[in-house]
Design a protein around this motif. Structure first.
Motif: not given
Length: 176
Positions: A61-77, A117-124
């Protein structure tokens, strides 16, 4: 839609069954190797293994989140493919004929157990706020390399004096 999954073999099988462009990486931690194969603005689905072991599921899940964030930063859906428990990989899910669901990243996050969920997308952290720096960011062209190298040398000298009795491993790309 391009699909990124684990294993070149699983990618080959998924490509045949889905008649789609599928990138297979060595493991969920290797997702960054596929990013260069994706053009800005493309739609991308992530379909990593769905392990049953909770600790492995959290790492995926952490890898999925990180990949999704990188792809979104690249303008991908970005989408995440999920399927019912049972088949571990996308290839097994396709062979078993189970339904693959394409979720947005936000929808996928909501499907995760609370502890994952908490480990994937930690709250500030509470009480912290973000501030814009008063000093403008120096672009790489504005950085004085000699000054930065001297600053790194001073830090290295301090660390290498080994006052605390620990050893330090340091990697530098500043030519120091």
């Amino acid at each position: 839609v391009k699909l990124i999954t684990e294993s070149p073999l699983k990618a080959d099988r998924a490509s045949e069954r889905l008649d789609a462009y599928v990138l297979g990486v060595a493991g969920h931690q290797s997702w960054s190797r596929a990013i260069d194969e994706v053009e800005p603005g493309e739609a991308v689905a992530l379909g990593f293994d769905q392990d049953t072991k909770p600790s492995v599921r959290a790492e995926v899940a952490k890898s999925t989140w990180a990949a999704a964030e990188e792809l979104k930063a690249k303008g991908c859906t970005v989408y995440v493919l999920v399927w019912p428990d049972g088949p571990k990989g996308i290839d097994d899910a396709l062979v078993a004929g189970v339904e693959l669901r394409r979720l947005t990243v936000a929808e996928w996050i909501d499907t995760l157990p609370a502890d994952v969920r908490e480990t994937v997308k930690p709250a500030p952290a509470k009480g912290l706020t973000w501030h814009r720096p008063a000093v403008p960011y120096k672009t790489p062209e504005a950085v004085d390399v000699a000054t930065e190298q001297e600053r790194v040398r001073l830090v290295l000298r301090e660390l290498l004096s080994n006052r605390d009795g620990r050893r330090h491993l340091i990697a530098s790309s500043m030519g120091v």
